[in-house]
Design a protein around this motif. Sequence first.
Motif, PDB file in Angstrom:
ATOM      1  N   TRP A 106       3.979  15.848   5.587  1.00 46.16           N
ATOM      2  CA  TRP A 106       3.232  15.100   6.593  1.00 46.16           C
ATOM      3  C   TRP A 106       2.286  16.012   7.374  1.00 46.16           C
ATOM      4  O   TRP A 106       1.145  15.633   7.666  1.00 46.16           O
ATOM      5  N   GLN A 145      -0.863  16.697   5.370  1.00 49.79           N
ATOM      6  CA  GLN A 145      -1.807  15.587   5.420  1.00 49.79           C
ATOM      7  C   GLN A 145      -2.461  15.472   6.794  1.00 49.79           C
ATOM      8  O   GLN A 145      -3.659  15.184   6.899  1.00 49.79           O
ATOM      9  N   ALA A 146      -1.690  15.700   7.851  1.00 55.00           N
ATOM     10  CA  ALA A 146      -2.238  15.622   9.208  1.00 55.00           C
ATOM     11  C   ALA A 146      -3.305  16.682   9.424  1.00 55.00           C
ATOM     12  O   ALA A 146      -4.366  16.412  10.007  1.00 55.00           O
ATOM     13  N   GLU A 169      -6.660   4.038   8.028  1.00 51.19           N
ATOM     14  CA  GLU A 169      -5.457   4.818   8.291  1.00 51.19           C
ATOM     15  C   GLU A 169      -4.216   4.152   7.705  1.00 51.19           C
ATOM     16  O   GLU A 169      -3.290   4.834   7.263  1.00 51.19           O
ATOM     17  N   THR A 170      -4.197   2.817   7.691  1.00 51.62           N
ATOM     18  CA  THR A 170      -3.072   2.113   7.080  1.00 51.62           C
ATOM     19  C   THR A 170      -3.026   2.368   5.583  1.00 51.62           C
ATOM     20  O   THR A 170      -1.957   2.633   5.006  1.00 51.62           O
ATOM     21  N   ARG A 207      -4.243   4.953   4.074  1.00 51.16           N
ATOM     22  CA  ARG A 207      -3.879   6.351   3.875  1.00 51.16           C
ATOM     23  C   ARG A 207      -2.375   6.550   4.023  1.00 51.16           C
ATOM     24  O   ARG A 207      -1.749   7.287   3.242  1.00 51.16           O
ATOM     25  N   TYR A 208      -1.767   5.904   5.013  1.00 49.65           N
ATOM     26  CA  TYR A 208      -0.330   6.034   5.216  1.00 49.65           C
ATOM     27  C   TYR A 208       0.440   5.412   4.054  1.00 49.65           C
ATOM     28  O   TYR A 208       1.453   5.959   3.599  1.00 49.65           O
ATOM     29  N   PHE A 250       0.404   7.735   1.258  1.00 50.72           N
ATOM     30  CA  PHE A 250       1.275   8.884   1.511  1.00 50.72           C
ATOM     31  C   PHE A 250       2.731   8.540   1.211  1.00 50.72           C
ATOM     32  O   PHE A 250       3.456   9.336   0.608  1.00 50.72           O
ATOM     33  N   THR A 251       3.166   7.377   1.649  1.00 53.36           N
ATOM     34  CA  THR A 251       4.562   6.981   1.431  1.00 53.36           C
ATOM     35  C   THR A 251       4.831   6.602  -0.020  1.00 53.36           C
ATOM     36  O   THR A 251       5.939   6.773  -0.518  1.00 53.36           O
ATOM     37  N   PRO A 302      -2.292  12.015  -2.787  1.00 54.58           N
ATOM     38  CA  PRO A 302      -2.373  11.722  -1.355  1.00 54.58           C
ATOM     39  C   PRO A 302      -3.303  12.683  -0.622  1.00 54.58           C
ATOM     40  O   PRO A 302      -3.189  13.891  -0.744  1.00 54.58           O
TER      41      PRO A 302
END
Length: 262
Positions: free
Chosen positions: A90, A93-94, A154-155, A157-158, A161-162, A185
Amino acid sequence: MTISIGTSSHILACSCSSSSLLNYSTNRTAFGTSGKWGSGSGHFKTAIKAQQRPTWLPGLDPPSYLDGTLAGDFGFDPLGLGEDPESLKWYVQAELVHARFAMAGVAGILFTDLLRVTGISDLPVWYEAGATKFGFASTRTLFIIQLLLMGFAETKRYMDFTNPGSQAKEGSFFGLEAALEGLEPGYPGGPLLNPLGLAKDIKNAHEWKLKEIKNGRLAMVAMLGIFVQANVTHVGPIDNLVRHLSNPWHETIIQTLSGSGS
């Protein structure tokens, strides 16, 4: 592997592989010497040291969980934030997202400030742009549009990621999935986000990833500098640059900070 052999009169250094060490110990004739390894009339002293990867502080042993496989990994984690593998993913990615925002922000600030200072366009200084009233839409309308667009991006992207690769599946983006080609990701591609095709094989694009994160980190530092400069001088970065170039020996950061404190 680095090998240095020193005597009382000289030091001989070379770089060789472990196979050459094996040949040396077998043949006992390497470097034109005879006898057993590590001994002889010259009282040879040997130092064998495995070549280490670059670290943010020379000579520092990086944490075990930072093995150099990540782009821009120089072993910097003094607070141990990346000890947990899931947290490390995380944070990677951040940092990548913040780096990209910083690069876009610095470029936007410098470009608009240049247009303002040169008189090409009547634009507000960057830190007052948010309070500017536009004729084509109200502040509330612009805020809602930005909230929807940023929230959607952003949704997505998240979710990627998950569940890596889920946002590239057919039907996940109004039929435009092929134009994005999100194969990893944080690295969506395709003609929309990678029009020049610089990193088609993102799995092996280590050099491009390293260049991006290095420039992104530099941009984050630059963004911090722009924040501080605006708070101290109350003008834009181009104004500060012009002022410094007009009198480079007396208009410096030292004089600026000392003058702001008086």
